[in-house]
Every structure is written in C-alpha cells, then in structure tokens.
Write a protein that holds these residues in place. Structure first.
Motif, mmCIF file in Angstrom:
data_model
loop_
_atom_site.group_PDB
_atom_site.id
_atom_site.type_symbol
_atom_site.label_atom_id
_atom_site.label_comp_id
_atom_site.label_asym_id
_atom_site.label_seq_id
_atom_site.Cartn_x
_atom_site.Cartn_y
_atom_site.Cartn_z
ATOM 1 N N ALA A 1 0.735 -1.158 0.119
ATOM 2 C CA ALA A 1 0.035 -0.071 -0.021
ATOM 3 C C ALA A 1 0.874 1.255 -0.102
ATOM 4 C CB ALA A 1 -1.041 0.063 1.233
ATOM 5 N N PRO A 2 0.723 2.264 -0.912
ATOM 6 C CA PRO A 2 1.713 3.290 -0.983
ATOM 7 C C PRO A 2 1.496 4.450 -0.027
ATOM 8 C CG PRO A 2 0.194 3.365 -2.766
ATOM 9 C CD PRO A 2 -0.362 2.123 -1.975
ATOM 10 N N LEU A 3 2.663 4.982 0.469
ATOM 11 C CA LEU A 3 2.576 6.241 0.980
ATOM 12 C C LEU A 3 2.664 7.129 0.044
ATOM 13 C CD1 LEU A 3 2.598 7.560 3.858
ATOM 14 C CD2 LEU A 3 5.190 7.348 4.167
ATOM 15 N N ARG A 4 2.211 8.089 -0.042
ATOM 16 C CA ARG A 4 2.012 9.144 -1.179
ATOM 17 C C ARG A 4 3.697 9.898 -1.210
ATOM 18 N NH1 ARG A 4 1.656 14.620 -1.161
ATOM 19 N NH2 ARG A 4 1.037 14.688 1.000
ATOM 20 N N VAL A 5 4.254 10.291 -0.121
ATOM 21 C CA VAL A 5 5.242 11.000 -0.253
ATOM 22 C C VAL A 5 6.791 10.293 -0.512
ATOM 23 C CG1 VAL A 5 4.269 12.644 1.150
ATOM 24 C CG2 VAL A 5 5.724 11.246 2.288
ATOM 25 N N THR A 6 6.533 8.906 -0.585
ATOM 26 C CA THR A 6 7.963 8.212 -0.541
ATOM 27 C C THR A 6 7.789 7.272 -1.976
ATOM 28 O OG1 THR A 6 7.011 6.559 0.819
ATOM 29 C CG2 THR A 6 8.610 8.260 1.610
ATOM 30 N N PRO A 7 7.412 7.547 -3.065
ATOM 31 C CA PRO A 7 7.223 6.807 -4.143
ATOM 32 C C PRO A 7 8.285 5.697 -4.642
ATOM 33 C CG PRO A 7 7.381 8.865 -4.839
ATOM 34 C CD PRO A 7 7.359 9.109 -3.611
ATOM 35 N N THR A 8 9.521 6.188 -4.732
ATOM 36 C CA THR A 8 10.596 5.486 -5.028
ATOM 37 C C THR A 8 10.769 4.286 -3.824
ATOM 38 O OG1 THR A 8 11.694 6.968 -6.138
ATOM 39 C CG2 THR A 8 12.984 5.203 -5.698
ATOM 40 N N TYR A 9 10.754 4.569 -2.571
ATOM 41 C CA TYR A 9 10.892 3.503 -1.517
ATOM 42 C C TYR A 9 9.700 2.656 -1.722
ATOM 43 C CZ TYR A 9 11.132 1.648 2.994
ATOM 44 O OH TYR A 9 11.028 0.874 4.327
ATOM 45 N N ASN A 10 8.537 3.125 -1.945
ATOM 46 C CA ASN A 10 7.422 2.010 -2.320
ATOM 47 C C ASN A 10 7.990 1.295 -3.285
ATOM 48 O OD1 ASN A 10 6.202 3.916 -0.372
ATOM 49 N ND2 ASN A 10 5.064 5.013 -1.820
ATOM 50 N N ALA A 11 8.257 1.816 -4.325
ATOM 51 C CA ALA A 11 8.445 0.784 -5.489
ATOM 52 C C ALA A 11 9.575 -0.077 -5.237
ATOM 53 C CB ALA A 11 8.915 1.610 -6.722
ATOM 54 N N THR A 12 10.661 0.403 -4.609
ATOM 55 C CA THR A 12 11.733 -0.816 -4.389
ATOM 56 C C THR A 12 11.343 -1.699 -3.733
ATOM 57 O OG1 THR A 12 12.585 0.684 -2.439
ATOM 58 C CG2 THR A 12 13.508 1.039 -4.780
ATOM 59 N N LYS A 13 10.416 -1.416 -2.284
ATOM 60 C CA LYS A 13 10.246 -2.443 -1.382
ATOM 61 C C LYS A 13 9.067 -3.518 -2.086
ATOM 62 C CE LYS A 13 12.644 -1.280 1.628
ATOM 63 N NZ LYS A 13 13.737 -2.090 2.221
ATOM 64 N N ALA A 14 8.260 -2.852 -3.327
ATOM 65 C CA ALA A 14 7.429 -3.888 -4.003
ATOM 66 C C ALA A 14 8.250 -4.556 -4.838
ATOM 67 C CB ALA A 14 6.399 -3.111 -4.850
ATOM 68 N N ALA A 15 9.338 -4.155 -5.240
ATOM 69 C CA ALA A 15 10.246 -5.055 -6.117
ATOM 70 C C ALA A 15 10.705 -6.037 -5.384
ATOM 71 C CB ALA A 15 11.418 -3.935 -6.711
ATOM 72 N N ILE A 16 11.310 -5.790 -4.086
ATOM 73 C CA ILE A 16 11.896 -6.756 -3.173
ATOM 74 C C ILE A 16 10.935 -7.904 -2.989
ATOM 75 C CG2 ILE A 16 12.781 -7.207 -0.685
ATOM 76 C CD1 ILE A 16 14.741 -5.964 -2.342
ATOM 77 N N HIS A 17 9.822 -7.380 -2.770
ATOM 78 C CA HIS A 17 8.594 -8.410 -2.574
ATOM 79 C C HIS A 17 8.486 -9.641 -3.753
ATOM 80 C CE1 HIS A 17 5.186 -10.647 -1.685
ATOM 81 N NE2 HIS A 17 4.400 -10.301 -3.018
ATOM 82 N N MET A 18 8.348 -9.024 -4.895
ATOM 83 C CA MET A 18 8.364 -10.002 -6.153
ATOM 84 C C MET A 18 9.721 -10.606 -6.265
ATOM 85 S SD MET A 18 6.334 -11.095 -7.924
ATOM 86 C CE MET A 18 4.890 -10.091 -7.558
#
Length: 254
Positions: free
Chosen positions: A144-161
């Motif tokens: 679930a994304p936090l609006r102010v940290t888009p790249t952090y969210n994306a990298t952690k989604a990538a780590i999950h996959m």
C-alpha cells in the motif's frame, strides 16, 4: 529458518531494526556478523556487544560488496544465513526532476541493487551449505503506497516480487527465501519516526519477529500483527480504505 545454531550476516545492521535483530539472534545462540558503512558505529557495536562480529561494507559499491563477502566467508565458512537489511527512505516531490531524481536513484541503488548485489556475492557459498536462508526485507509499503515516498514504495514492492521469484528458483534446494515485512517502526529511517505514536516500538517489533522465527520456522513471510493491515488490504477488499488511512497520517511516521 531455525532460530538457533546459525551463522548470520546482517549488512545494514548498525542501528534500528538490524541491530535489534542482531543482538537478539546472538542471544539465541547464533554467530552474528554485523555489516555497515560507518566504521565508528562498528567499533561501538563491538564495544557494546562483545559477542558480535563486524565487517565494513558499503552496498552501494559493487567492489566493496564482493570484498566484504570474501572476508565474511573466509572468516566464517559456516555462514548459512544472509539478511539483506540495508535501506533508505526519502520524501520525494515528483513535480520536478530537481525534487526527486537524485533521491530516487540513490534509493534504487541501496534498496534494490544492494540486496541483489549481496545475494550475488553470497549465493555460491550458500548453496554449499546443507541448509541456508536468504532473508529479504521489504515493507508494508510494498503493498500500500505512502504518497510522499514513491521510490521507496516501488523498491520494496520490487523486493517482494524478487523474493517470490527467488523462492520459486530455489525450490527443492538447500536455500530458503524468507521475506521480512516490517510496518513503520520507531527508528531513524525517517525524520521524526523514532518519536511517532503511529510507528511500532522497536523492541516490540524485534521481539515479535524473533517469536515468529521460533514458532513459524517454515514461514515464507514474517508478518508482525501491525503490518497485516497493509499487507492484506487488497485481499480483504478494502485496499482503497487502507491507502486513505495510511496517507492521512504524518508522512514522517514511516
């Protein structure tokens, strides 16, 4: 992953979640090597926790990762657990390249390329062990994304996959892949996060993770109760509400 009898390398464990888990894992009867970039912090850890081993490593430096891996394996040939802990989290404004590009590139380098480089440096050795574990560290913000940290969210989604994919590749081998999914925890990951009422107390988080490893040794994801709200929002069917609730809080609480 068994709770005791391992030899564990945790890069990025000079403070916060990494150090809290390192000390607890050592207390449970594991040999633990803490890695970090700042040698003064490593010196302090050795002084404060004489049972812990340390090694200098900068996961943003590919040659440094390889050198540190060679040293760790040479000094601890029974190494059988790698916990890729290092990560950074920064607020970004994507309305202008000046507001995000440098931060985004640094975040990808640390949060995504860092674990990839670590796994590449240790995977040959880990496959020689009778039982080995790679533990990745994602985040509730992978789901679930936090609006102010888009790249952090994306990298952690990538780590999950990445974790999901590696688990498929290593199925049937001696290497297990476990994903640790923290919620917001009271650390210095973001300014003000250590004092946030929304974030989970560090000791409470670390104790619960140790209990999960102990009681769920075959788990593929380590989920403390506090992160389940984020992790399962889409499956529950209330994803939009989860995102709204998440972004109604102080952005520095994460």
């Amino acid at each position: 992953m068994n709770l005791t009898g391992n030899t564990i390398f945790i890069p990025g464990a000079t403070s916060g979640i990494g150090l809290a888990l390192a000390t607890r894992l050592h207390d449970k009867g594991n040999t633990v090597i803490v890695g970090g970039r700042r040698t003064e912090l490593l010196d302090r850890i050795r002084a404060d926790h004489p049972g812990l081993h340390t090694v200098a490593i900068d996961i943003a430096d590919p040659a440094g990762v390889d050198a540190a891996a060679r040293r760790v394996i040479a000094e601890h040939p029974d190494l059988d657990v790698l916990i890729a802990m290092a990560g950074i989290m920064r607020v970004e404004d994507w309305s202008s390249p000046a507001g995000f590009l440098d931060s985004a590139e640094a975040t990808v380098t640390t949060n995504l390329l860092g674990p990839i480089r670590l796994i590449a440096a240790f995977i040959d050795h880990l496959q020689t062990r009778p039982a080995a574990t790679i533990m990745t560290v994602s985040s509730g913000l992978a789901f679930a994304p936090l609006r102010v940290t888009p790249t952090y969210n994306a990298t952690k989604a990538a780590i999950h996959m990445l974790s999901e994919s590696l688990r498929l590749q290593f199925h049937g081998t001696s290497v297990d892949v476990v994903e640790l999914v923290p919620p917001a925890v009271r650390t210095d990951l973001m300014p003000g996060q250590r004092d946030s009422d929304f974030a989970m107390p560090l000791d409470e988080f670390a104790d619960e993770v140790i209990d999960l490893i102990d009681t769920q040794p075959d788990a593929t994801e380590l989920l403390v109760k506090r992160v389940e709200f984020l992790r399962w929002g889409e499956a529950r069917g209330d994803y939009a509400g989860v995102v709204a609730t998440l972004n109604a809080h102080d952005p520095h609480a994460f």
